[in-house]
Design a protein around this motif. Structure first.
Motif, PDB file in Angstrom:
ATOM      1  N   ASN A   1      42.797   9.123  13.631  1.00 28.38           N
ATOM      2  CA  ASN A   1      41.411   9.241  13.218  1.00 28.38           C
ATOM      3  C   ASN A   1      40.524   9.267  14.455  1.00 28.38           C
ATOM      4  OD1 ASN A   1      38.957   9.149  11.916  1.00 28.38           O
ATOM      5  ND2 ASN A   1      39.072   6.964  11.449  1.00 28.38           N
ATOM      6  N   ALA A   2      39.677  10.271  14.562  1.00 22.14           N
ATOM      7  CA  ALA A   2      38.666  10.330  15.619  1.00 22.14           C
ATOM      8  C   ALA A   2      37.510   9.445  15.161  1.00 22.14           C
ATOM      9  CB  ALA A   2      38.215  11.769  15.843  1.00 22.14           C
ATOM     10  N   ALA A   3      37.587   8.173  15.518  1.00 20.89           N
ATOM     11  CA  ALA A   3      36.715   7.139  14.975  1.00 20.89           C
ATOM     12  C   ALA A   3      35.509   6.859  15.862  1.00 20.89           C
ATOM     13  CB  ALA A   3      37.529   5.845  14.813  1.00 20.89           C
ATOM     14  N   ASN A   4      34.645   5.980  15.366  1.00 18.82           N
ATOM     15  CA  ASN A   4      33.561   5.435  16.190  1.00 18.82           C
ATOM     16  C   ASN A   4      33.962   4.014  16.598  1.00 18.82           C
ATOM     17  OD1 ASN A   4      32.672   3.552  14.047  1.00 18.82           O
ATOM     18  ND2 ASN A   4      31.878   5.388  13.051  1.00 18.82           N
ATOM     19  N   GLU A   5      33.274   3.452  17.570  1.00 21.39           N
ATOM     20  CA  GLU A   5      33.674   2.151  18.113  1.00 21.39           C
ATOM     21  C   GLU A   5      33.628   1.017  17.098  1.00 21.39           C
ATOM     22  OE1 GLU A   5      31.231   1.715  21.691  1.00 21.39           O
ATOM     23  OE2 GLU A   5      32.990   2.292  22.876  1.00 21.39           O
ATOM     24  N   ALA A   6      32.806   1.135  16.079  1.00 19.31           N
ATOM     25  CA  ALA A   6      32.719   0.098  15.052  1.00 19.31           C
ATOM     26  C   ALA A   6      33.827   0.234  14.003  1.00 19.31           C
ATOM     27  CB  ALA A   6      31.357   0.142  14.370  1.00 19.31           C
ATOM     28  N   LEU A   7      34.543   1.362  14.013  1.00 20.32           N
ATOM     29  CA  LEU A   7      35.553   1.689  12.990  1.00 20.32           C
ATOM     30  C   LEU A   7      34.944   1.622  11.587  1.00 20.32           C
ATOM     31  CD1 LEU A   7      38.746  -0.151  14.345  1.00 20.32           C
ATOM     32  CD2 LEU A   7      37.910   2.156  14.861  1.00 20.32           C
ATOM     33  N   SER A   8      33.706   2.087  11.482  1.00 16.14           N
ATOM     34  CA  SER A   8      32.964   1.954  10.236  1.00 16.14           C
ATOM     35  C   SER A   8      32.983   3.197   9.360  1.00 16.14           C
ATOM     36  CB  SER A   8      31.513   1.588  10.557  1.00 16.14           C
ATOM     37  OG  SER A   8      30.916   2.587  11.357  1.00 16.14           O
TER      38      SER A   8
ATOM     39  N   ALA B   1      37.979  -1.996   4.527  1.00 11.68           N
ATOM     40  CA  ALA B   1      38.206  -3.443   4.600  1.00 11.68           C
ATOM     41  C   ALA B   1      39.161  -3.785   5.742  1.00 11.68           C
ATOM     42  CB  ALA B   1      38.752  -3.952   3.265  1.00 11.68           C
ATOM     43  N   ALA B   2      40.216  -2.991   5.918  1.00 11.61           N
ATOM     44  CA  ALA B   2      41.167  -3.230   7.005  1.00 11.61           C
ATOM     45  C   ALA B   2      40.498  -3.045   8.368  1.00 11.61           C
ATOM     46  CB  ALA B   2      42.368  -2.297   6.871  1.00 11.61           C
ATOM     47  N   CYS B   3      39.625  -2.058   8.468  1.00 15.62           N
ATOM     48  CA  CYS B   3      38.912  -1.835   9.737  1.00 15.62           C
ATOM     49  C   CYS B   3      37.972  -2.996  10.036  1.00 15.62           C
ATOM     50  CB  CYS B   3      38.150  -0.510   9.694  1.00 15.62           C
ATOM     51  SG  CYS B   3      39.217   0.939   9.794  1.00 15.62           S
ATOM     52  N   LYS B   4      37.285  -3.477   9.006  1.00 11.99           N
ATOM     53  CA  LYS B   4      36.368  -4.607   9.203  1.00 11.99           C
ATOM     54  C   LYS B   4      37.119  -5.877   9.591  1.00 11.99           C
ATOM     55  CE  LYS B   4      32.745  -2.882   6.230  1.00 11.99           C
ATOM     56  NZ  LYS B   4      32.199  -2.877   4.888  1.00 11.99           N
ATOM     57  N   ALA B   5      38.400  -5.958   9.242  1.00 10.49           N
ATOM     58  CA  ALA B   5      39.202  -7.136   9.582  1.00 10.49           C
ATOM     59  C   ALA B   5      39.667  -7.128  11.047  1.00 10.49           C
ATOM     60  CB  ALA B   5      40.411  -7.231   8.656  1.00 10.49           C
ATOM     61  N   ILE B   6      39.531  -5.994  11.719  1.00 14.20           N
ATOM     62  CA  ILE B   6      39.903  -5.913  13.134  1.00 14.20           C
ATOM     63  C   ILE B   6      38.838  -6.638  13.943  1.00 14.20           C
ATOM     64  CG2 ILE B   6      40.225  -4.340  15.097  1.00 14.20           C
ATOM     65  CD1 ILE B   6      41.379  -2.307  13.041  1.00 14.20           C
ATOM     66  N   GLN B   7      39.282  -7.505  14.816  1.00 10.31           N
ATOM     67  CA  GLN B   7      38.374  -8.348  15.583  1.00 10.31           C
ATOM     68  C   GLN B   7      37.444  -7.536  16.477  1.00 10.31           C
ATOM     69  OE1 GLN B   7      40.378 -11.442  17.694  1.00 10.31           O
ATOM     70  NE2 GLN B   7      38.546 -12.124  18.744  1.00 10.31           N
ATOM     71  N   LEU B   8      36.183  -7.942  16.498  1.00 10.11           N
ATOM     72  CA  LEU B   8      35.206  -7.339  17.407  1.00 10.11           C
ATOM     73  C   LEU B   8      35.543  -7.738  18.840  1.00 10.11           C
ATOM     74  CD1 LEU B   8      31.912  -8.094  15.452  1.00 10.11           C
ATOM     75  CD2 LEU B   8      32.849  -5.828  15.870  1.00 10.11           C
ATOM     76  N   VAL B   9      35.449  -6.787  19.760  1.00 11.03           N
ATOM     77  CA  VAL B   9      35.647  -7.102  21.178  1.00 11.03           C
ATOM     78  C   VAL B   9      34.305  -7.345  21.868  1.00 11.03           C
ATOM     79  CG1 VAL B   9      37.868  -5.948  21.350  1.00 11.03           C
ATOM     80  CG2 VAL B   9      35.786  -4.667  21.842  1.00 11.03           C
TER      81      VAL B   9
ATOM     82  N   ARG C   1      34.835  -2.598  17.659  1.00  9.62           N
ATOM     83  CA  ARG C   1      36.197  -3.039  17.330  1.00  9.62           C
ATOM     84  C   ARG C   1      37.231  -2.277  18.157  1.00  9.62           C
ATOM     85  NH1 ARG C   1      33.418  -3.938  12.594  1.00  9.62           N
ATOM     86  NH2 ARG C   1      33.877  -5.997  11.732  1.00  9.62           N
ATOM     87  N   CYS C   2      36.853  -1.093  18.598  1.00  6.57           N
ATOM     88  CA  CYS C   2      37.762  -0.247  19.376  1.00  6.57           C
ATOM     89  C   CYS C   2      36.955   0.488  20.438  1.00  6.57           C
ATOM     90  CB  CYS C   2      38.474   0.742  18.452  1.00  6.57           C
ATOM     91  SG  CYS C   2      39.699   1.771  19.294  1.00  6.57           S
ATOM     92  N   PRO C   3      37.018   0.030  21.685  1.00  2.00           N
ATOM     93  CA  PRO C   3      36.270   0.712  22.747  1.00  2.00           C
ATOM     94  C   PRO C   3      36.780   2.139  22.976  1.00  2.00           C
ATOM     95  CG  PRO C   3      36.918  -1.491  23.441  1.00  2.00           C
ATOM     96  CD  PRO C   3      37.660  -1.194  22.160  1.00  2.00           C
ATOM     97  N   THR C   4      35.925   2.963  23.530  1.00  2.00           N
ATOM     98  CA  THR C   4      36.282   4.341  23.847  1.00  2.00           C
ATOM     99  C   THR C   4      37.533   4.376  24.723  1.00  2.00           C
ATOM    100  OG1 THR C   4      33.980   5.013  23.695  1.00  2.00           O
ATOM    101  CG2 THR C   4      35.449   6.476  24.913  1.00  2.00           C
ATOM    102  N   GLY C   5      38.486   5.239  24.333  1.00  2.13           N
ATOM    103  CA  GLY C   5      39.733   5.389  25.073  1.00  2.13           C
ATOM    104  C   GLY C   5      40.856   4.501  24.566  1.00  2.13           C
ATOM    105  N   GLU C   6      40.560   3.576  23.662  1.00  2.00           N
ATOM    106  CA  GLU C   6      41.578   2.694  23.099  1.00  2.00           C
ATOM    107  C   GLU C   6      41.926   3.139  21.685  1.00  2.00           C
ATOM    108  OE1 GLU C   6      40.706  -1.485  23.533  1.00  2.00           O
ATOM    109  OE2 GLU C   6      40.088  -1.233  25.627  1.00  2.00           O
TER     110      GLU C   6
END
Length: 172
Positions: free
Chosen positions: A21-28, A47-55, A60-65
């Motif tokens: 998935n070409a996502a955004n950093e919030a995984l929203s 719901a699964a994306c919201k459960a991923i811990q904020l960095v 939740r997912c910085p660019t490149g990760e």
């Protein structure tokens, strides 16, 4: 090196072990492929994306990760969420961050036993990355992958221009 295929299709319909998935950093969830994947996977994906811990706040997912979730209502077992760079003319480290998206996605696919994996054209939609440059990076990173899986990588293209960009680079 995995076998590489190029198809013109809706990535949400592919029967593969994992889709990227070409996502955004919030995984929203959002527009383009991100929104399509969230809609097709159903509400459990959000719901699964919201459960991923904020960095950090809203990230939740910085660019490149990359991060991984189940595929829920998709034919794919997993969704690998990666955040590509926004194109700023190529002088802001975009190429390295895009390459990292592919490496990190391949690593997660390997760690979760995905034998086949489908990528969209990461960053080529609203993030504005030039398709030919992005395709070159994608193919280079997949060809450089030496893990035992995935064994098959599909570049899932939206439109004939993307299909040609990938196929032209793959021809000898």
């Amino acid at each position: 090196m995995p076998t590489i295929e190029v198809v013109e299709a809706d990535i949400t319909t592919l029967r593969v072990d994992a889709i990227v998935n070409a996502a955004n950093e919030a995984l929203s969830g959002g527009g383009g492929v991100d929104g399509a994947i969230h809609r097709a996977a159903g509400p459990r994906l959000s719901a699964a994306c919201k459960a991923i811990q904020l960095v950090r706040p809203y990230v939740r997912c910085p660019t490149g990760e990359a991060r991984i979730t189940p595929g829920f209502d998709l034919p794919a077992r997993h969704v690998i969420h990666t955040v590509g760079p926004i194109w700023h003319g190529g002088k802001d480290g975009e190429a390295e961050r895009l390459a990292s998206c592919y490496r990190e996605s391949l690593r997660l696919a390997f760690e979760h036993g995905a034998r086949n994996l489908a990528f969209p054209a990461i960053s080529c939609g609203v993030f504005g990355y030039p398709l030919d440059q992005a395709a070159r990076i994608a193919i280079r990173e997949v060809r450089a992958w030496h893990g035992i899986s995935p064994q098959r990588v599909v570049f899932c293209c939206f439109g004939k221009d993307a299909v040609h960009a990938y196929r032209d680079l793959l021809e000898p």
